[in-house]
Design an enzyme around this catalytic site. Structure first.
Site: not given
Ligand code: NAD
Ligand code: UFG
Length: 338
Positions: A124, A149, A153
């Site tokens: 991330s 979190y 990572k």
């Molecule tokens: P998500 O929660 O939709 O998907 C994660 C999946 O992993 C889920 O289906 C959950 O059931 C499964 N899971 C969690 N713990 C587990 C375990 N111990 N064993 C087996 N399965 C397990 O999340 P996502 O948005 O698809 O994110 C996927 C990956 O990308 C995550 O590692 C997350 O940290 C990373 N990531 C997400 C974002 C974002 O904003 N969505 C940004 C950066 C990185």
């Molecule tokens: N925001 C609002 N109101 C809300 C939610 C978000 O104003 O209800 C704003 C936040 O302050 C930020 C922007 O919208 O300025 C984006 O916020 P998000 O919560 O959607 O995303 P973040 O950038 O905070 O974080 C996301 C994921 C993290 C990941 C990161 C970088 O949640 O897990 O992107 O990949 F690490």
């Protein structure tokens, strides 16, 4: 020969599994369904006309992993499984480190025992902390994470780097995602957050559909063009293709690699609302409130390394991200529940 996708039933995982099946790969998923449902993968099968193998198991369960490696000729692993809520991680640090860090350690250990060499990790942009350098490139300093979190990572990236050093035959790639949004254009799969969404776009779509009344914009006094936070939003289908590009690149380059996956463009919260209103024709009720603790003013990527080395570039623009998120929300007002 098959690709093991951990967390494949989740948001990014399900879109990546779809892309893998579409190009003819065999896919085995392990997911404990703690933040997802089988329905996402049933829909992926229906969309692609292909089948996959799902193990409803935890990556912390060594025996389950051993069975998978015995039953299938796994060549590559894409490791999505993990807990991902920044706020929750502050309340439950032990669960986050146990699930994310220990889960990765167990998976890596079993992967080594099984002789699998290729590993792609969902990292991330959060690993950069509050960097002074924007756009963020892979040479920027990492660290300064503000929640368990983000720290999990960072710790996993360090572990992967050490494991690659000790095992130069491995090919380990960390993909640092920026802000994933959007959904498959069919509207059959998408992001299905539990409870009230923490992320911006799902919150906006739930206000637009009437499930929530008003979006709180966290801070209107950031040193950005309009005072609201700026992020690099990337379509989840572009992210999915980034994983395919990383798989195709596996035999080239060093044993440990890291790439930003973003668009290279930053949009403010107000930009996002305007783009959403334009795509949906619905006006979004919002108010500006205090900043959210831990948020940074701006964050967007320099993703040119992925372009040069992986031949990958995000192609979908903001209007497409808004259109597809809205399409998914309208067709599935209660997510996968219906
Ligand atoms: P998500 O929660 O939709 O998907 C994660 C999946 O992993 C889920 O289906 C959950 O059931 C499964 N899971 C969690 N713990 C587990 C375990 N111990 N064993 C087996 N399965 C397990 O999340 P996502 O948005 O698809 O994110 C996927 C990956 O990308 C995550 O590692 C997350 O940290 C990373 N990531 C997400 C974002 C974002 O904003 N969505 C940004 C950066 C990185
Ligand atoms: N925001 C609002 N109101 C809300 C939610 C978000 O104003 O209800 C704003 C936040 O302050 C930020 C922007 O919208 O300025 C984006 O916020 P998000 O919560 O959607 O995303 P973040 O950038 O905070 O974080 C996301 C994921 C993290 C990941 C990161 C970088 O949640 O897990 O992107 O990949 F690490």
């Amino acid at each position: 020969m098959a690709i093991l996708v951990t967390g494949g039933a989740g948001y990014i995982g399900s879109h990546t599994v779809l892309a893998l099946l579409e190009r003819g790969d065999d896919v085995v998923v392990i997911d404990n369904l703690s933040n997802s449902s089988r329905e996402s993968l049933s829909r992926v099968e229906a969309l692609t006309g292909k089948t996959l193998t799902l193990y409803v198991e935890d990556v912390l369960n060594r025996d389950a992993l051993k069975t998978i490696f015995e039953q299938h000729k796994i060549t590559d692993i894409i490791h999505f499984a993990g807990l991902k809520s920044v706020g929750e991680s502050v309340q439950k640090p032990i669960e986050y480190y146990e699930n994310n860090v220990n889960g990765s350690l167990i998976l890596l250990d079993e992967m080594l025992s099984a002789g699998v060499k290729n590993f792609i990790f969902s990292s991330s942009a959060t690993v950069y902390g509050n960097s002074e350098i924007i756009p963020l490139h892979e040479g920027c300093k990492v660290g300064g994470t503000t929640n368990p979190y983000g720290t999990s990572k960072l710790m996993i990236e360090q572990i992967l780097s050490d494991v690659a050093l000790a095992n130069p035959e491995l090919r380990i790639t960390c993909l640092r995602y920026f802000n994933p949004v959007g959904a498959h254009p069919s509207g059959k799969i998408g992001e299905d957050p539990n409870g009230v969404p923490c992320n911006l776009l799902p919150y906006i779509t739930q206000v637009a559909i009437g499930k929530l009344t008003c979006l709180s914009i966290y801070g209107g006094d950031y040193p950005t063009k309009d005072g609201t936070g700026v992020r690099d939003y990337i379509h989840v289908m572009d992210l999915a293709s980034g994983h395919l590009a990383a798989l195709d690149h596996k035999d080239k380059g060093a044993s440990f690699k890291k790439f930003n996956l973003g668009t290279g463009v930053g949009y403010s919260v107000l930009d996002l609302i305007a783009a959403f209103e334009n795509a949906s024709g619905i006006s979004v009720n919002y108010k500006i409130v205090e900043r959210r603790p831990g948020d940074i003013a701006e964050c967007w990527s320099d993703s040119s390394l992925a372009a040069q080395e992986l031949g990958w570039k995000a192609t979908r623009k903001l209007d497409e991200m808004m259109r597809d998120s809205w399409n998914w929300q309208q067709k599935n007002p209660n997510g996968y529940l219906e």
